[in-house]
Design a protein around this motif. Structure first.
Motif, PDB file in Angstrom:
ATOM      1  N   LYS A   1       0.806  -1.215   0.000  1.00  0.00           N
ATOM      2  CA  LYS A   1       0.000   0.000   0.000  1.00  0.00           C
ATOM      3  C   LYS A   1       0.841   1.268   0.000  1.00  0.00           C
ATOM      4  CE  LYS A   1      -3.985  -1.940   2.479  1.00  0.00           C
ATOM      5  NZ  LYS A   1      -4.846  -1.785   3.679  1.00  0.00           N
ATOM      6  N   GLY A   2       2.129   1.136   0.330  1.00  0.00           N
ATOM      7  CA  GLY A   2       2.971   2.317   0.423  1.00  0.00           C
ATOM      8  C   GLY A   2       2.591   3.189   1.604  1.00  0.00           C
ATOM      9  N   GLU A   3       2.195   2.559   2.713  1.00  0.00           N
ATOM     10  CA  GLU A   3       1.753   3.302   3.895  1.00  0.00           C
ATOM     11  C   GLU A   3       2.651   2.986   5.087  1.00  0.00           C
ATOM     12  OE1 GLU A   3      -3.044   3.440   2.877  1.00  0.00           O
ATOM     13  OE2 GLU A   3      -2.293   2.065   4.403  1.00  0.00           O
ATOM     14  N   ALA A   4       2.769   3.969   5.981  1.00  0.00           N
ATOM     15  CA  ALA A   4       3.563   3.795   7.200  1.00  0.00           C
ATOM     16  C   ALA A   4       2.680   4.067   8.414  1.00  0.00           C
ATOM     17  CB  ALA A   4       4.747   4.753   7.195  1.00  0.00           C
ATOM     18  N   TYR A   5       2.906   3.292   9.482  1.00  0.00           N
ATOM     19  CA  TYR A   5       2.117   3.415  10.701  1.00  0.00           C
ATOM     20  C   TYR A   5       3.058   3.497  11.908  1.00  0.00           C
ATOM     21  CZ  TYR A   5      -1.918   1.966   7.919  1.00  0.00           C
ATOM     22  OH  TYR A   5      -2.909   1.899   6.976  1.00  0.00           O
ATOM     23  N   LYS A   6       2.676   4.320  12.857  1.00  0.00           N
ATOM     24  CA  LYS A   6       3.375   4.369  14.140  1.00  0.00           C
ATOM     25  C   LYS A   6       2.396   3.945  15.221  1.00  0.00           C
ATOM     26  CE  LYS A   6       5.734   7.342  17.466  1.00  0.00           C
ATOM     27  NZ  LYS A   6       6.136   8.722  17.841  1.00  0.00           N
ATOM     28  N   ASP A   7       2.726   2.872  15.914  1.00  0.00           N
ATOM     29  CA  ASP A   7       1.853   2.330  16.959  1.00  0.00           C
ATOM     30  C   ASP A   7       0.426   2.147  16.454  1.00  0.00           C
ATOM     31  OD1 ASP A   7       4.017   2.371  18.719  1.00  0.00           O
ATOM     32  OD2 ASP A   7       3.600   4.439  19.316  1.00  0.00           O
ATOM     33  N   GLY A   8       0.316   1.686  15.210  1.00  0.00           N
ATOM     34  CA  GLY A   8      -0.981   1.390  14.617  1.00  0.00           C
ATOM     35  C   GLY A   8      -1.694   2.558  13.982  1.00  0.00           C
ATOM     36  N   LYS A   9      -1.113   3.756  14.060  1.00  0.00           N
ATOM     37  CA  LYS A   9      -1.757   4.951  13.491  1.00  0.00           C
ATOM     38  C   LYS A   9      -1.019   5.378  12.228  1.00  0.00           C
ATOM     39  CE  LYS A   9      -3.491   6.693  17.920  1.00  0.00           C
ATOM     40  NZ  LYS A   9      -3.502   7.830  18.871  1.00  0.00           N
ATOM     41  N   LEU A  10      -1.791   5.684  11.188  1.00  0.00           N
ATOM     42  CA  LEU A  10      -1.222   6.066   9.901  1.00  0.00           C
ATOM     43  C   LEU A  10      -0.395   7.338  10.031  1.00  0.00           C
ATOM     44  CD1 LEU A  10      -1.146   5.481   6.809  1.00  0.00           C
ATOM     45  CD2 LEU A  10      -3.151   6.975   6.599  1.00  0.00           C
ATOM     46  N   ILE A  11       0.809   7.321   9.444  1.00  0.00           N
ATOM     47  CA  ILE A  11       1.680   8.494   9.430  1.00  0.00           C
ATOM     48  C   ILE A  11       1.576   9.155   8.066  1.00  0.00           C
ATOM     49  CG2 ILE A  11       4.013   9.350   9.837  1.00  0.00           C
ATOM     50  CD1 ILE A  11       4.684   6.608  11.048  1.00  0.00           C
ATOM     51  N   ASP A  12       1.459  10.466   8.054  1.00  0.00           N
ATOM     52  CA  ASP A  12       1.365  11.213   6.802  1.00  0.00           C
ATOM     53  C   ASP A  12       2.777  11.513   6.303  1.00  0.00           C
ATOM     54  OD1 ASP A  12       0.548  12.693   4.647  1.00  0.00           O
ATOM     55  OD2 ASP A  12       0.072  14.494   5.800  1.00  0.00           O
ATOM     56  N   LEU A  13       3.255  10.712   5.348  1.00  0.00           N
ATOM     57  CA  LEU A  13       4.594  10.883   4.802  1.00  0.00           C
ATOM     58  C   LEU A  13       4.542  11.284   3.336  1.00  0.00           C
ATOM     59  CD1 LEU A  13       6.447   7.690   6.144  1.00  0.00           C
ATOM     60  CD2 LEU A  13       6.414   9.971   7.161  1.00  0.00           C
ATOM     61  N   THR A  14       5.512  12.095   2.915  1.00  0.00           N
ATOM     62  CA  THR A  14       5.681  12.342   1.489  1.00  0.00           C
ATOM     63  C   THR A  14       6.322  11.105   0.864  1.00  0.00           C
ATOM     64  OG1 THR A  14       7.906  13.243   1.710  1.00  0.00           O
ATOM     65  CG2 THR A  14       6.069  14.786   1.976  1.00  0.00           C
ATOM     66  N   ALA A  15       6.331  11.055  -0.478  1.00  0.00           N
ATOM     67  CA  ALA A  15       6.929   9.913  -1.165  1.00  0.00           C
ATOM     68  C   ALA A  15       8.412   9.775  -0.802  1.00  0.00           C
ATOM     69  CB  ALA A  15       6.763  10.065  -2.672  1.00  0.00           C
ATOM     70  N   SER A  16       9.124  10.892  -0.731  1.00  0.00           N
ATOM     71  CA  SER A  16      10.552  10.840  -0.414  1.00  0.00           C
ATOM     72  C   SER A  16      10.774  10.418   1.036  1.00  0.00           C
ATOM     73  CB  SER A  16      11.205  12.198  -0.671  1.00  0.00           C
ATOM     74  OG  SER A  16      11.191  12.508  -2.042  1.00  0.00           O
ATOM     75  N   GLU A  17       9.930  10.877   1.945  1.00  0.00           N
ATOM     76  CA  GLU A  17      10.044  10.466   3.346  1.00  0.00           C
ATOM     77  C   GLU A  17       9.785   8.972   3.499  1.00  0.00           C
ATOM     78  OE1 GLU A  17       8.655  14.753   5.328  1.00  0.00           O
ATOM     79  OE2 GLU A  17       7.217  13.108   5.069  1.00  0.00           O
ATOM     80  N   TYR A  18       8.790   8.469   2.779  1.00  0.00           N
ATOM     81  CA  TYR A  18       8.492   7.030   2.826  1.00  0.00           C
ATOM     82  C   TYR A  18       9.682   6.230   2.286  1.00  0.00           C
ATOM     83  CZ  TYR A  18       6.321   2.528   1.815  1.00  0.00           C
ATOM     84  OH  TYR A  18       6.047   1.182   1.756  1.00  0.00           O
ATOM     85  N   LYS A  19      10.236   6.695   1.178  1.00  0.00           N
ATOM     86  CA  LYS A  19      11.365   6.005   0.567  1.00  0.00           C
ATOM     87  C   LYS A  19      12.570   5.997   1.517  1.00  0.00           C
ATOM     88  CE  LYS A  19      13.731   5.899  -3.921  1.00  0.00           C
ATOM     89  NZ  LYS A  19      13.883   6.583  -5.222  1.00  0.00           N
ATOM     90  N   LEU A  20      12.789   7.117   2.191  1.00  0.00           N
ATOM     91  CA  LEU A  20      13.887   7.216   3.149  1.00  0.00           C
ATOM     92  C   LEU A  20      13.665   6.279   4.339  1.00  0.00           C
ATOM     93  CD1 LEU A  20      16.486   8.602   4.118  1.00  0.00           C
ATOM     94  CD2 LEU A  20      15.056  10.443   5.060  1.00  0.00           C
ATOM     95  N   LEU A  21      12.450   6.260   4.855  1.00  0.00           N
ATOM     96  CA  LEU A  21      12.131   5.389   5.981  1.00  0.00           C
ATOM     97  C   LEU A  21      12.310   3.921   5.593  1.00  0.00           C
ATOM     98  CD1 LEU A  21      11.083   4.905   8.832  1.00  0.00           C
ATOM     99  CD2 LEU A  21       8.743   5.165   7.957  1.00  0.00           C
ATOM    100  N   LYS A  22      11.857   3.556   4.416  1.00  0.00           N
ATOM    101  CA  LYS A  22      12.009   2.169   3.952  1.00  0.00           C
ATOM    102  C   LYS A  22      13.478   1.800   3.820  1.00  0.00           C
ATOM    103  CE  LYS A  22      10.627  -1.111   0.369  1.00  0.00           C
ATOM    104  NZ  LYS A  22      11.991  -1.634   0.127  1.00  0.00           N
ATOM    105  N   LEU A  23      14.292   2.733   3.334  1.00  0.00           N
ATOM    106  CA  LEU A  23      15.722   2.463   3.211  1.00  0.00           C
ATOM    107  C   LEU A  23      16.334   2.145   4.568  1.00  0.00           C
ATOM    108  CD1 LEU A  23      18.326   2.487   1.455  1.00  0.00           C
ATOM    109  CD2 LEU A  23      18.543   4.915   2.048  1.00  0.00           C
ATOM    110  N   PHE A  24      15.995   2.932   5.572  1.00  0.00           N
ATOM    111  CA  PHE A  24      16.522   2.673   6.914  1.00  0.00           C
ATOM    112  C   PHE A  24      16.033   1.329   7.457  1.00  0.00           C
ATOM    113  CE2 PHE A  24      17.220   7.390   7.351  1.00  0.00           C
ATOM    114  CZ  PHE A  24      18.592   7.310   7.548  1.00  0.00           C
ATOM    115  N   MET A  25      14.743   1.046   7.285  1.00  0.00           N
ATOM    116  CA  MET A  25      14.184  -0.184   7.846  1.00  0.00           C
ATOM    117  C   MET A  25      14.640  -1.430   7.082  1.00  0.00           C
ATOM    118  SD  MET A  25      10.377   1.080   9.029  1.00  0.00           S
ATOM    119  CE  MET A  25       9.965  -0.502   9.781  1.00  0.00           C
ATOM    120  N   ASP A  26      15.020  -1.249   5.822  1.00  0.00           N
ATOM    121  CA  ASP A  26      15.598  -2.362   5.060  1.00  0.00           C
ATOM    122  C   ASP A  26      17.024  -2.672   5.507  1.00  0.00           C
ATOM    123  OD1 ASP A  26      13.585  -3.233   3.357  1.00  0.00           O
ATOM    124  OD2 ASP A  26      14.022  -1.715   1.832  1.00  0.00           O
TER     125      ASP A  26
END
Length: 229
Positions: free
Chosen positions: A141-166
């Motif tokens: 879905k391309g979505e991020a959640y913190k403690d079960g709540k949806l986080i409003d991220l830009t595409a670049s922020e999501y990509k950056l977060l995924k890079l760290f978590m990968d």
């Protein structure tokens, strides 16, 4: 364990040839000649792929395709003499992955079956969610959640977060991060922009952005997604 295919086809001569060829590839196969027979045989957990004719004595393969798509994402191929563009479009629109018109070359037919099954294996083994430190990424879905709540991220922020978590607990240099954030318009993101992205991302995922525990700075080396802080 051999993969099992489901064939819905009413032409006896074609059934015989396809069954032989498919079994020679190492697959198992069940055959139905009518939609009524297909309904009685069908079990979504039993098959890895469905091959459907369109025109059947008691109905349409399109209807059976819709039934499959209600409960399964398995590969579906239409194998039919109905080669009108509208038929092809309809078949793909309702969820088929491929559409082969008769007559066809057996080698190409088998090659496309193998390709669909390989793609299905890749899809099923790929992770669909990353979870760490109370953050969850829903990758489909391309979505991020913190403690079960949806986080409003830009595409670049999501990509950056995924890079760290990968790359959890691995130090990533600024150059490594920047190269991964090259956007779709080929506009390079510089170090100043990276600093801004990380600061903004921290405000959205950290409990205390001024004292980050997830994305930490490793002085003189870069950043990392910490599992220990």
């Amino acid at each position: 364990m051999a993969k099992k295919l489901f064939l819905l086809e009413d032409d006896l001569s074609l059934i015989s040839g396809l069954t032989f060829a498919i079994q020679k590839q190492g697959y198992e196969i069940d055959v139905a000649r009518t939609t009524a027979e297909a309904e009685s045989l069908w079990d979504k957990d039993k098959y890895n792929m469905a091959i459907l004719d369109v025109s059947l004595p008691d109905g349409s393969g399109f209807d059976f395709c819709r039934k499959i798509r209600e409960c399964s994402k398995m590969p579906i191929m239409f194998l039919t003499a109905a080669d009108e563009e509208t038929d092809v479009i309809m078949g793909l629109d309702i969820g088929a992955d491929d559409y082969i018109t008769k007559p066809f070359k057996l080698a190409i037919f088998l090659s496309r079956i193998n390709a669909l099954l390989r793609r299905s294996d890749d899809f099923n083994t790929a992770p669909v969610e990353l979870i760490s430190r109370g953050i969850s990424l829903k990758l489909l879905k391309g979505e991020a959640y913190k403690d079960g709540k949806l986080i409003d991220l830009t595409a670049s922020e999501y990509k950056l977060l995924k890079l760290f978590m990968d790359n959890q607990d691995l130090i990533l240099s600024s150059d490594q991060i920047l190269s991964s954030l090259w956007d779709c318009e080929e506009k390079f993101i510089d170090n100043n922009s990276l600093t801004v992205y990380i600061r903004r991302l921290r405000t959205k995922i950290e409990d205390d952005p001024g004292n980050p525990k997830k994305i930490v700075t490793v002085r003189g080396m870069g950043y990392k997604w910490s599992l220990t802080n």
